[in-house]
Design an enzyme around this catalytic site. Structure first.
Site, PDB file in Angstrom:
ATOM      1  N   LYS A   1       1.635  -9.498   0.121  1.00 37.48           N
ATOM      2  CA  LYS A   1       1.416  -8.633  -1.161  1.00 37.48           C
ATOM      3  C   LYS A   1       2.023  -7.211  -0.734  1.00 37.48           C
ATOM      4  O   LYS A   1       1.983  -7.036  -0.002  1.00 37.48           O
ATOM      5  CB  LYS A   1      -0.219  -8.350  -1.023  1.00 37.48           C
ATOM      6  CG  LYS A   1      -0.684  -7.864  -2.678  1.00 37.48           C
ATOM      7  CD  LYS A   1      -2.249  -7.266  -2.323  1.00 37.48           C
ATOM      8  CE  LYS A   1      -2.611  -6.785  -3.741  1.00 37.48           C
ATOM      9  NZ  LYS A   1      -2.097  -5.943  -4.171  1.00 37.48           N
TER      10      LYS A   1
ATOM     11  N   CYS B   1       1.115  -1.122   0.452  1.00 38.58           N
ATOM     12  CA  CYS B   1      -0.045   0.368  -0.067  1.00 38.58           C
ATOM     13  C   CYS B   1       0.985   1.470   0.269  1.00 38.58           C
ATOM     14  O   CYS B   1       1.802   1.318   0.586  1.00 38.58           O
ATOM     15  CB  CYS B   1      -1.188   0.238   1.275  1.00 38.58           C
ATOM     16  SG  CYS B   1      -1.874   1.280   1.019  1.00 38.58           S
TER      17      CYS B   1
END
Length: 332
Positions: free
Chosen positions: A135, A96
């Site tokens: 991720k 992110c």
């Protein structure tokens, strides 16, 4: 500790999108994709309302929890708490790019500190019996170097993670917004393909720019699976194509049948005090690309903002769907 198999399709964790209502809705369309929660900060799990953050409907499974953090002990504690709720896997967010996330030292900025990430993964792996995945992006800012990425993944692998989900773009940490980071940095699929060659015994999942079954099948030739994001949210019935063409499942409900199956869930949730629009906002794209989809969106926006649990009006809305009136109206 293995959740993923060949031909794996995952729906990405998306903030303000993949909440429990959306996941229930998507699961009615697809029984084979793996769903992910929104990103939840480890400290919120430790200090906040645990049921609010972690409870889910068992029909959502297989389901993975995505958490964020940079303190190994906090991540371990949050992992232990979450494991008791029945998730199938826990994923650490290392991708992110938002400024708020950076300020708290979460997400993509963690790519700058591979050894700290390794410590985090070690603690998470030791804290539970669930698979721990990550991720991440393929690089950050002006740094897009395959050898750096390979070393980064190696450290995480040595710490005990065997599943790597890679958004095939750099994260531009200061100059771009999170939304811009989804499209402006160019895709570089070759980095992800090469990782699969170098980590052949591990699970490599590719994310970024995947919006058709043809693209999914093309990537399957090079990696173990794909993760789809915006395409699954803005056009959720895309999952029906995936069910039929990837998983050979011909028993997929029609759009109207999906909404009819939502009825008991809507009744249950609104009786508890959930606002109708919290559920129905996720269905706006259900008729995406179909004749009359604009009318569907207009109809929902006009009728779904009911603040109190007005079951009579809710029934009226769903009756249109149940009796196929909306389906006929849409020409489907």
């Amino acid at each position: 500790k293995k959740l993923f198999m060949k031909k794996t399709v995952l729906v990405a964790p998306m903030m303000d999108c993949t909440d429990r209502h959306d996941r229930f809705f998507l699961r009615l369309i697809s029984k084979n994709v793996i769903l992910y929660t929104e990103m939840i900060v480890a400290n919120a799990i430790i200090k906040g309302d645990k049921d609010f953050h972690l409870k889910f409907n068992l029909l959502e499974k297989p389901l993975a929890l995505q958490i964020a953090g940079s303190n190994p002990k906090e991540l371990a504690q949050a992992t232990r708490i979450a494991a008791d709720y029945g998730y199938d896997e826990i994923n650490l967010n290392l991708g992110c790019p938002s400024k708020k996330v950076q300020k708290n030292k979460f997400g993509a900025c963690m790519m700058k500190e591979p050894n700290l990430v390794g410590d985090c993964i070690t603690e998470m792996v030791n804290a539970c019996n669930l698979p721990i995945s990550i991720k991440t992006r393929i690089g950050f800012d002006d740094y897009e170097d395959y050898e750096y990425l390979k070393k980064f993944i190696s450290i995480i692998r040595e710490a005990g993670s065997k599943t790597f989900i890679l958004h095939a773009r750099r994260a531009i940490l200061n100059k771009l917004t999170p939304k811009q980071n989804l499209s402006i940095p160019p895709l570089n699929y070759n980095f992800v393909y090469n990782l699969k060659k170098d980590f052949n015994n591990d699970t490599i999942i590719l994310n970024g720019g995947i919006d058709s079954v043809e693209k999914i099948n093309a990537h399957f030739k090079k990696v173990d699976g794909v993760m789809i994001g915006r395409a699954a949210y803005h056009s959720p019935y895309f999952l029906a194509d995936i069910e039929r063409e990837i998983f050979n499942n011909n028993n997929v409900p029609t759009r109207s049948e999906v909404m009819e199956k939502m009825l008991p869930y809507i009744h249950y949730e609104t009786k508890k005090g959930t606002r109708l629009n919290q559920i129905m906002r996720h269905t706006i794209g259900l008729f995406h690309g179909q004749k009359g989809s604009t009318q569907w969106k207009r109809y929902l926006s006009k009728n779904m903002c009911i603040r109190e649990a007005d079951l009579q009006k809710i029934n009226h809305i769903i009756d249109h769907i149940k009796n196929d009136r909306i389906a006929t109206f849409l020409g489907k």
